[in-house]
Design a protein around this motif. Structure first.
Motif, short mmCIF file in Angstrom:
data_model
loop_
_atom_site.label_atom_id
_atom_site.label_comp_id
_atom_site.label_asym_id
_atom_site.label_seq_id
_atom_site.Cartn_x
_atom_site.Cartn_y
_atom_site.Cartn_z
N ASP A 151 0.82 -1.21 0.00
CA ASP A 151 0.00 0.00 0.00
C ASP A 151 0.86 1.26 0.00
O ASP A 151 0.40 2.33 0.40
CB ASP A 151 -0.93 0.00 1.23
N GLY A 152 2.10 1.14 -0.44
CA GLY A 152 3.01 2.28 -0.47
C GLY A 152 2.67 3.25 -1.59
O GLY A 152 1.93 2.94 -2.53
N VAL A 153 3.21 4.45 -1.47
CA VAL A 153 3.05 5.50 -2.47
C VAL A 153 4.41 6.15 -2.70
O VAL A 153 5.31 6.01 -1.88
CB VAL A 153 2.02 6.57 -2.02
N PHE A 154 4.55 6.85 -3.80
CA PHE A 154 5.81 7.51 -4.10
C PHE A 154 5.61 8.58 -5.15
O PHE A 154 4.56 8.67 -5.78
CB PHE A 154 6.87 6.50 -4.56
N VAL A 155 6.64 9.40 -5.32
CA VAL A 155 6.71 10.36 -6.41
C VAL A 155 7.83 9.88 -7.31
O VAL A 155 8.97 9.75 -6.87
CB VAL A 155 6.99 11.79 -5.90
N ASP A 156 7.51 9.60 -8.56
CA ASP A 156 8.52 9.12 -9.50
C ASP A 156 9.33 10.30 -10.00
O ASP A 156 8.91 11.04 -10.88
CB ASP A 156 7.85 8.39 -10.66
N THR A 157 10.51 10.47 -9.43
CA THR A 157 11.39 11.56 -9.84
C THR A 157 12.47 11.07 -10.80
O THR A 157 13.39 11.82 -11.12
CB THR A 157 12.06 12.21 -8.61
N SER A 158 12.33 9.84 -11.28
CA SER A 158 13.32 9.31 -12.22
C SER A 158 13.23 10.06 -13.55
O SER A 158 12.18 10.61 -13.90
CB SER A 158 13.11 7.81 -12.45
N LYS A 159 14.30 10.06 -14.27
CA LYS A 159 14.34 10.76 -15.55
C LYS A 159 13.33 10.20 -16.54
O LYS A 159 12.60 10.93 -17.19
CB LYS A 159 15.76 10.68 -16.13
N ALA A 160 13.27 8.88 -16.64
CA ALA A 160 12.38 8.25 -17.61
C ALA A 160 10.92 8.25 -17.16
O ALA A 160 10.01 8.15 -17.98
CB ALA A 160 12.83 6.82 -17.86
N GLY A 161 10.69 8.32 -15.86
CA GLY A 161 9.32 8.34 -15.36
C GLY A 161 8.61 7.01 -15.45
O GLY A 161 7.39 6.96 -15.54
#
Length: 188
Positions: A151-161
């Protein structure tokens, strides 16, 4: 605490890491922030060395902040993220200042109030990170973990997304191992 406007990745990662430290996300290992000392280690591991060792009251306030951050990360629209993250920033910030970063370059920074609580300082850091990510990357980068058992959440800050898991080394590995075992069962 001085926080660079341009360093949104650090604040967004802190927000997600705090949310994902909860027992409802860490079902196997349970609560990560079990006491004030664990909170101190958690922050140190993320390069956020508090000026003093956290105490029980700090832990209570950070756990309250964690619930608020989950609501921000799960906001259904970008206006909701902007409004809630802005509230976090206003808690203890004294406004923008122009200061030098570690490399001596001028950066816009937000400074926290001199006697701000640890939780309020973390709220400012996380709020700025979430606002920066929203502006730079868009609301579609605020995601739930793709693992069916997380049930985790995150912000995808990777370059490719293309990130899919809140903790790629944990959730991603579990899925990969399960898929690998399923393929071997089919073969044999």
């Amino acid at each position: 605490m001085k926080i660079d406007f341009s360093d949104y990745v650090r604040g967004a990662a802190l927000a997600a890491d705090l949310v994902n430290s909860a027992p409802e996300v860490r079902r196997i290992s349970g609560e990560v922030l079990v006491d004030a000392a664990a909170l101190g280690r958690f922050l140190t591991e993320r390069g956020i060395g508090p000026e003093r060792e956290p105490v029980a009251e700090d832990l209570v306030r950070v756990l309250e902040l964690r619930r608020e951050l989950r609501a921000v990360l799960e906001a259904r629209d970008e206006d909701g993220v902007a409004e809630a993250a802005g509230e976090l920033v206003r808690r203890a910030s004294t406004g923008p200042v122009l200061g030098r970063d570690a490399d001596g370059r001028w950066q816009w920074q937000v400074e926290t109030a001199p006697r701000a609580s640890l939780a309020d300082e973390l709220a400012v850091l996380a709020g700025l990170g979430l606002l920066g990510a929203l502006r730079a990357l868009g609301h579609e980068r605020f995601r739930p973990c793709a693992s069916p058992v997380c049930d985790g959440v995150f912000v995808d800050t990777s370059k490719a997304g293309r990130r899919r898991y809140c903790t790629p080394g944990l959730c991603g590995n579990r899925i990969n191992v399960a898929n690998h075992r399923a393929r071997h069962r089919e073969r044999g």
